[in-house]
Design an enzyme around this catalytic site. Structure first.
Site, PDB file in Angstrom:
ATOM      1  N   GLY A   1       0.793  -1.229   0.000  1.00  0.00           N
ATOM      2  CA  GLY A   1       0.000   0.000   0.000  1.00  0.00           C
ATOM      3  C   GLY A   1       0.824   1.277   0.000  1.00  0.00           C
TER       4      GLY A   1
ATOM      5  N   ASP B   1       7.857  -3.816   8.649  1.00  0.00           N
ATOM      6  CA  ASP B   1       6.486  -4.276   8.492  1.00  0.00           C
ATOM      7  C   ASP B   1       6.354  -5.587   9.267  1.00  0.00           C
ATOM      8  OD1 ASP B   1       4.290  -3.481   5.962  1.00  0.00           O
ATOM      9  OD2 ASP B   1       3.885  -5.213   7.248  1.00  0.00           O
TER      10      ASP B   1
ATOM     11  N   TYR C   1     -10.373   4.514  14.885  1.00  0.00           N
ATOM     12  CA  TYR C   1      -9.458   4.938  13.821  1.00  0.00           C
ATOM     13  C   TYR C   1      -9.356   6.463  13.783  1.00  0.00           C
ATOM     14  CZ  TYR C   1      -7.375   5.292   9.170  1.00  0.00           C
ATOM     15  OH  TYR C   1      -6.546   5.581   8.115  1.00  0.00           O
TER      16      TYR C   1
ATOM     17  N   THR D   1      -4.674  -0.516  -0.818  1.00  0.00           N
ATOM     18  CA  THR D   1      -3.906  -0.796   0.395  1.00  0.00           C
ATOM     19  C   THR D   1      -4.557  -1.937   1.152  1.00  0.00           C
ATOM     20  OG1 THR D   1      -5.183   0.599   1.871  1.00  0.00           O
ATOM     21  CG2 THR D   1      -3.461   1.692   0.602  1.00  0.00           C
TER      22      THR D   1
END
Ligand code: ZN
Length: 633
Positions: A396, A416, A530, A566
């Protein structure tokens, strides 16, 4: 009929594959073939390696085709500047689209055999970089080789060799430089090279003394300040890569290293990559002063363009550190110096390491042809010498940012939790680390590796984030909330804190790019965790901009929206968010003022701009990449 040029390519690559024979662009090979001109005349052509290619992966396009008679005729001139020699070699080419011929082309032309190989083999330079070098060559080879004292490569060397009888010998040893072999076939010349180098290697091995140690090894680490000082000396950001293996530290710790290493390079053309001597320990100012004095001493009244005075090879208690404008340049210096340490150690056992003089090294470092190359150099990549760390770089937006920064010349550490991160890019400037950003020790480990591999950190892209399935506040699970906060907020605070000491000494000023969200200015229902996490992260970035401005660190925020390529946007999340706004998935994708789809690359482009000169005087800014959102505008 045997394809002579194909054969030439084949054994050139065999030579190039052996780093004890040839290192990074060193060495050259040739073959003499029949060539029919456009007039139907048969002439002899010299097919010789072009400058700029590497024997390890050379193909036919790496060779220049020249009129052999014209090249031989040049050797009859009494004098010729190397710049004019390069010009004449160009004019002698029978294929105009070939590369510039090797500066050793005349020498290849003079050798009376079809196939000619030239290397800077470690064993031969070891043998000849000693006070008794010529005698050792005689002892090892008897009358099998011609011996040539050190002469500057180029026309002078070719001219000198024109007077050396080469019939009846298998090769020619150039003291302090390397070795030539030749033969009727590519295989014969190659095998002679292996045989003659093998004889030297056997002699070196037989005289190798055990080096046991009264050596005390230190465990040290170079901080980011070292790269900052080295970059300041160079005048541009530099990559500094450190290898701390036992043998390297033992070499550094041996009592003679500080003295012996200062005598010069194993073969003169290494000076281009390593400078004349390594820096021992960390006094960069002293090195710069010494280099400037060396330049003044040898430049005399000549109008030469001084090279930057920063060291390229540094020996400290931390090990061997090598510097370059790119990770590749640093690696080349490192490969060369690893071989040099072996050559020095072995030559010391053979009576003392004695390479060419400082004045002779200077002539190679400031050779007309090298100076001309400087003038032709393309401008460096925008982020050459700089180091970036991108979180969530396996896919992404993070991956797109990593790719864009790599393409613009930065060295990249990508972290990651996806194990695919390690192989995400195949590039010396890439270091992919599987790492959970919520694990503080793992994050510190990543920064330590950034320091070791590249020397510091200039750019930090905080991208890793999670977007859980939508949930209204009334049903919001406390653990899910905490998890979102841990990844999207707490982990970024920890990374900012850990990165600050590195960013504040970044040569061009540290830069932080925070990937926020449209949900900060325009939150959506069902995305409380979020939206709140990204809003808090944005506020954190704004405070960082305030606190770190004095350190020259810029912190800016990108608010992307609806970037669907993504991981965050699974089909499920996409359908759910579209439903939330009462839209079909397709309509939702382009539901912005401009009616365009936004991709990861669009965000990466802004990230690159924020790290570059367009944002040089901007910090604390928030810029959307969302196609225009009427709730934000
Ligand atoms: Zn050479």
């Amino acid at each position: 009929m045997v394809d002579l040029v194909a054969e030439r390519v084949r054994t050139s690559r065999l030579l190039g594959a052996d780093s004890d024979l040839v290192l990074h662009g060193g060495g050259n090979t040739s073959v003499k073939v029949r060539h029919t001109t456009v007039y139907g005349e048969e002439i002899e052509a010299l097919v010789v390696k072009g400058s700029g290619s590497d024997l390890a992966d050379i193909d036919q396009s790496g060779f220049a085709w020249l009129d052999l008679a014209a090249v031989r005729r040049l050797a009859q001139l009494d004098a010729l500047s190397d710049v004019e020699m390069a010009n004449q070699l160009r004019l002698a080419e029978v294929r105009a689209n070939g590369p510039a011929p090797s500066v050793e082309a005349i020498l290849h032309a003079l050798i009376p055999a079809p196939f000619v190989d030239h290397t800077h083999a470690d064993a031969v330079v070891t043998l000849t970089n000693t006070p008794a070098g010529a005698a050792l060559v005689a002892e090892v080879y008897g009358a099998r080789v011609a011996v040539v004292p050190y002469v500057m490569p180029g026309f002078l060397l070719a001219k000198h060799c024109a007077g050396v009888p080469l019939v009846g010998v298998d090769g020619m040893v150039l003291l302090n430089h390397g070795i030539f072999t030749w033969g009727e076939t590519a295989q014969e010349s190659y095998e002679r090279m292996l045989e003659l180098v093998g004889l030297a290697a056997a002699h070196v091995a037989a005289h190798r003394r055990p080096h046991e140690g009264a050596v005390t090894l230190q465990h040290a680490r170079l901080g980011p300040e070292f790269r900052a000082a080295l970059s300041a000396a160079a005048g541009v950001p530099m990559i500094v890569s450190t290898s701390g293996e036992m043998d390297v530290r033992a070499f550094r710790a041996s009592h003679d290293a500080a003295r012996v290493t200062q005598r010069g390079t194993a073969t003169p053309d290494h000076v281009i990559r390593t400078k004349p001597w390594p820096l021992i320990d960390c006094d960069i100012d002293a090195y710069v002063a010494r280099y400037r004095a060396y330049f003044e001493r040898h430049a005399g009244g000549r109008r030469l363009q001084a090279l930057d005075p920063a060291p390229r090879v540094v020996l400290t208690d931390a090990g061997l550190s090598c510097a370059g404008r790119t990770a590749k340049d640093a690696r080349i210096a490192e490969d060369i110096y690893r071989h040099t340490m072996r050559v020095i150690t072995d030559a010391e056992d053979l009576g003392g390491y004695q390479p060419v003089s400082e004045a002779e090294l200077f002539e190679v470092e400031y050779w007309d042809l090298e100076q001309a190359k400087l003038r032709r150099q393309p401008p460096p990549a925008p982020f050459a010498g700089e180091i970036a760390l991108v979180t969530g770089a396996a896919s992404g937006i993070g991956r797109a940012c990593a790719a864009a920064l790599l393409a613009e010349g930065a060295a990249l550490i990508g972290v990651d939790c996806n194990p695919e991160i390690t192989a995400a890019f195949d590039d010396l400037a890439w270091l992919g680390l599987e790492c959970d950003v919520t694990d503080l020790n793992a994050v510190r480990g990543a920064l330590d590796l950034a320091l070791e591999r590249f020397g510091g950190l200039d750019l930090l892209v905080l991208n890793a984030g999670v977007f859980p399935g939508g949930a209204r506040i009334a049903e919001l699970d406390q653990d899910a909330w905490r998890r979102v906060m841990a990844v999207n907020l707490d982990a970024n605070l920890a990374l900012l804190r850990a990165a600050h000491p590195l960013l504040k000494v970044a040569p061009n000023g540290g830069r932080v790019v925070v990937i926020g969200s449209k949900n900060v200015p325009a939150p959506g229902p069902g995305a409380a965790a979020y939206s709140a996490s990204k809003a808090a992260l944005t506020q954190l970035a704004r405070v960082a901009a305030l606190e770190w401005g004095g350190d020259g660190i810029r912190v800016n925020v990108i608010h992307p929206n609806a970037v669907f390529d993504t991981r965050v946007w699974s089909d499920e999340v996409l359908a759910e968010r579209a439903a939330q706004y009462g839209l079909t998935v397709d309509a939702y994708r382009a539901s912005n003022v401009l009616g365009v789809e936004v991709a990861s690359e669009d965000v990466a482009r802004l990230c690159v701009a924020m790290c570059g000169p367009a944002f040089a005087k901007t910090t604390g800014a928030q810029v959307p990449v969302d196609g225009g959102n009427d709730r934000v505008i």
